[in-house]
Design a protein around this motif. Structure first.
Motif, short mmCIF file in Angstrom:
data_model
loop_
_atom_site.label_atom_id
_atom_site.label_comp_id
_atom_site.label_asym_id
_atom_site.label_seq_id
_atom_site.Cartn_x
_atom_site.Cartn_y
_atom_site.Cartn_z
N ASP A 119 -12.10 -9.02 -4.71
CA ASP A 119 -11.20 -8.04 -4.09
C ASP A 119 -11.79 -6.64 -4.23
OD1 ASP A 119 -9.42 -9.98 -3.37
OD2 ASP A 119 -8.04 -9.64 -5.03
N LEU A 120 -11.37 -5.75 -3.35
CA LEU A 120 -11.84 -4.37 -3.36
C LEU A 120 -10.66 -3.44 -3.57
CD1 LEU A 120 -14.49 -2.62 -2.77
CD2 LEU A 120 -13.48 -2.26 -0.52
N ASP B 268 -7.25 5.79 2.24
CA ASP B 268 -8.70 5.94 2.42
C ASP B 268 -9.37 4.59 2.17
OD1 ASP B 268 -11.17 7.12 2.88
OD2 ASP B 268 -11.46 7.64 0.77
N ALA B 269 -8.77 3.56 2.73
CA ALA B 269 -9.28 2.20 2.52
C ALA B 269 -9.78 1.62 3.84
CB ALA B 269 -8.19 1.31 1.94
N GLU C 201 -3.29 7.38 -9.80
CA GLU C 201 -3.63 7.34 -8.37
C GLU C 201 -3.10 6.08 -7.72
OE1 GLU C 201 -7.64 8.02 -5.63
OE2 GLU C 201 -7.84 7.42 -7.73
N ARG C 202 -2.57 6.21 -6.51
CA ARG C 202 -2.11 5.06 -5.74
C ARG C 202 -3.30 4.39 -5.08
NH1 ARG C 202 2.37 2.39 -6.16
NH2 ARG C 202 2.48 1.99 -3.92
N VAL C 203 -3.38 3.07 -5.24
CA VAL C 203 -4.52 2.31 -4.70
C VAL C 203 -4.03 1.09 -3.95
CG1 VAL C 203 -6.17 3.09 -6.46
CG2 VAL C 203 -4.79 1.03 -6.87
N ALA C 204 -4.91 0.59 -3.06
CA ALA C 204 -4.66 -0.64 -2.33
C ALA C 204 -5.66 -1.69 -2.78
CB ALA C 204 -4.78 -0.40 -0.83
N VAL C 205 -5.20 -2.93 -2.85
CA VAL C 205 -6.07 -4.05 -3.19
C VAL C 205 -6.37 -4.82 -1.91
CG1 VAL C 205 -6.33 -6.15 -4.54
CG2 VAL C 205 -5.10 -4.20 -5.51
N LEU C 206 -7.64 -4.89 -1.55
CA LEU C 206 -8.04 -5.51 -0.30
C LEU C 206 -8.75 -6.84 -0.55
CD1 LEU C 206 -9.43 -2.25 1.34
CD2 LEU C 206 -7.16 -3.25 1.63
N PRO C 207 -8.57 -7.84 0.34
CA PRO C 207 -8.01 -7.71 1.70
C PRO C 207 -6.50 -7.90 1.80
CG PRO C 207 -8.93 -9.89 1.42
CD PRO C 207 -9.21 -9.15 0.13
N SER C 208 -5.79 -8.16 0.68
CA SER C 208 -4.36 -8.45 0.78
C SER C 208 -3.56 -7.25 1.26
CB SER C 208 -3.84 -8.91 -0.59
OG SER C 208 -3.86 -7.85 -1.52
N ARG D 228 -14.59 3.32 -4.00
CA ARG D 228 -14.59 1.87 -3.82
C ARG D 228 -14.86 1.19 -5.16
NH1 ARG D 228 -12.73 3.65 0.19
NH2 ARG D 228 -13.43 3.35 2.35
N PHE D 229 -14.06 0.14 -5.46
CA PHE D 229 -14.21 -0.58 -6.73
C PHE D 229 -14.15 -2.09 -6.45
CE2 PHE D 229 -12.48 -2.55 -10.61
CZ PHE D 229 -13.37 -2.09 -11.55
#
Length: 448
Positions: free
Chosen positions: A314-315, A321-322, A268-275, A235-236
């Motif tokens: 944002d996270l 794994d989000a 690494e593939r990452v997701a930006v949350l909450p978008s 988590r970042f």
């Protein structure tokens, strides 16, 4: 010779483990005296500090140094003889380094115990052998359980005032262990002590040959500590967007912050949350240098391959794994403000680096400390009460369950009028909206 010894000491400290622990108990149970005894008998007190304590003790008419003054540093505390703030102390032995938080015992300062125990791996709960387990003891046990402190030490203090009687200790240990176990505390260790006389604090007691367990310091030095954040879900939380305006880096865009848990790697593939937008980590900058991997709790800057909208709060988490962002937060809270927390109240909720508007939709229950029963629909929580709440947020939040992550599963409820912290929350499972409570938000004009 001095240089060699100093270097050896530094090398030893670099290889010893760190234990964060907190002390708690009712007023006059002897928390500050215990901490002072630990510092004094482990030779962790500087000469000038001891001289200041001796001087203050003489001014109060005491013939021997009052070791409680080593932690009761505020003038108001010394005058009243009680602890009213969290006193942090740092010390070390050859076996381990320690950060301790000596928290207040008075019921009106339970909020400080929440602060002190929020990062602790162990809590020392003191009980006066003459009084046994009291309401504040149960409250501190409940807070330790809610904050998922993995180790709890029951220190039955002032055994010298009950003639070091084993049955007194056994009865208190039995009652507390049964209560804390029902709360879900995973490990409880009971130790009979006299902080004033030094029995079983650092050295074994000559008055309690019936006790064969460890001293307080021995237990602190040997209790297993597992706080490897690199093994957790990565988590970042984004703290700052860096876009330098320079000819050397005209297109640089980085996202700075501290890694809350886990590790991140280039590619690494990452997701930006909450978008929910996805990208790939193009680079990681740490201390001005490019690295291939970074892990908690390092402060770094992440660079992504895609030019997507990312801002403070944002996270960033690995794809697959989000956490699922939600606007309906169900949680257990410890209310710490003097003003009550009520259904329909407008609040701010602060989660990592993100702060959004919210409204308290429901308070389903309040914990009754005597028998751990749930008082249904109390309507509000007052200072130091623990209860379940349902909060509706204006924007989605990417919370983890507190059971999975103490860092990204916790939040604060804040008064939007003056910034006062109202409650400390531990997130649970999200759940569906209650239509009846939604009408409260509609009537208040907060369009969520």
């Amino acid at each position: 010779m001095t240089t060699v010894n100093t270097a050896a000491a530094v090398d030893q400290l670099s290889t010893t483990t760190l234990l964060r622990f907190a002390t708690a108990g009712s007023v006059d149970d002897g928390k500050s005296t215990l901490v002072g005894r630990l510092l004094h008998d482990s030779k962790s007190v500087l000469t000038d500090q001891l001289e200041a304590v001796e001087h203050a003790s003489r001014n109060r008419g005491q013939s021997t140094p009052d070791l409680a003054l080593l932690t009761d540093g505020l003038r108001a505390e010394r005058e009243q003889g009680i602890t009213i703030d969290v006193a942090y102390r740092y010390f070390a032995t050859p076996r381990r380094r320690f950060i301790l938080a000596d928290t207040p015992g008075h019921v009106q300062y339970t909020r400080n115990m929440v602060t002190g125990a929020s990062t602790a791996e162990l809590a020392v709960v003191l009980v006066d052998a003459r009084n046994g387990v009291v309401e504040q003891t149960r409250r501190h046990a409940a807070v330790a359980a809610l904050l998922r402190v993995p180790h709890v030490v029951l220190a039955v203090n002032k055994m010298d005032l009950v003639d070091y009687a084993e049955p007194v200790f056994a009865d208190i240990a039995r009652e507390f262990t049964a209560y804390a176990s029902e709360l879900g505390v995973p490990e409880i260790t009971a130790i009979p002590i006299s902080a004033l006389a030094g029995d079983n604090v650092v050295e074994p007691s000559a008055h309690m040959d019936w006790y064969g367990g460890p001293t307080v310091l021995e237990h602190l030095e040997t209790v297993p500590v597992a706080h490897d954040l690199t093994a957790c879900h990565a988590r970042f939380p984004v703290q700052y967007v860096i876009r330098p305006q320079s000819a050397e880096h005209p297109d640089y865009r980085g996202y700075a912050g501290q890694i809350a848990a886990g590790a991140f790697r280039v590619g690494e593939r990452v997701a930006v949350l909450p978008s929910g937008r996805t990208s790939t980590i193009a680079g990681i900058d740490a201390l001005g240098e490019a690295v291939d991997i970074a892990w908690a709790p390092q402060s770094v800057t992440l660079r992504l391959t895609d030019d997507i909208d990312v801002s403070r709060g944002d996270l960033i988490a690995p794809v697959g794994d989000a956490p699922t962002p939600t606007q309906d937060v169900e949680a257990t809270v410890c209310h710490v403000a003097d003003q009550p927390l009520s259904v329909g109240q407008r609040v701010l909720i602060k989660h990592t680096t993100r702060t959004v508007k919210a409204i308290v939709k429901d308070i389903p229950s309040r914990l009754t400390l005597d028998d751990l029963s749930q008082h249904p629909a109390p309507g509000q929580l007052v200072a130091n009460e623990i209860g379940r709440v349902v909060v509706r947020t204006a924007e989605p939040l990417a919370l983890d369950a507190y059971a999975d992550s103490r860092r990204t599963g916790s939040f604060l409820l804040i008064d939007p009028a003056d910034g006062t912290t109202l409650s400390a929350g531990m997130a649970g499972e999200s759940f569906a909206t209650h239509a009846a409570v939604n009408s409260v938000a509609d009537e208040e004009g907060w369009d969520f």
